[in-house]
Design a protein around this motif. Structure first.
Motif: not given
Lengths: 81, 81
Positions: B4, B52, B56, B60, B77-79
């Motif tokens: 993350a 996943r 996520e 959050k 954000y990036e996952l």
């Protein structure tokens, strides 16, 4: 005019007490799956020039001279039109 | 396992004194083309899960509950796998 984004992180072999504190807090709150928290800085700014090569050269110097501490931190940057 | 990356920035209409200070320093050092400096936080961590959707959803909640202050800050954000 370019938009610069700079990411400054502590080097992998340097202790990150702020990251460790956030990780403990997240575990306490029930997010036990979180590991290896590292905290760095994120900077955004505008470069008022049309010369991309100059902008990139300046950006590199800024990162090395003031935006990061090269002894304990790494940096990377993006330069967008 | 997911990686993350979280970016926390002050909202556009909120004063950023740290950014203003860095901008003044850069101008003093001769980088006059730098404008609109904003400074935020950059966090990286590992999520030890294979789900996943769960990762996520947790990410959050973490952003809203502890990693950012939603009154004055935005986050994204990036996952990554």
């Amino acid at each position: 005019m370019f938009k610069a984004k700079v990411y400054v992180t502590t080097k992998a072999n340097v202790l990150d007490p702020q990251g460790a504190a956030v990780q403990r807090a997240l575990h306490t709150m029930g997010y036990g799956a979180v590991e290896d928290v590292r905290i760095g800085k994120y900077l955004e700014f505008v470069l008022e020039t049309n010369d991309r090569a100059q902008a990139e050269a300046d950006l590199k110097k800024m990162c090395e001279q003031i935006l990061s501490n090269p002894v304990v931190e790494d940096y990377r940057y993006e330069l967008e039109d």
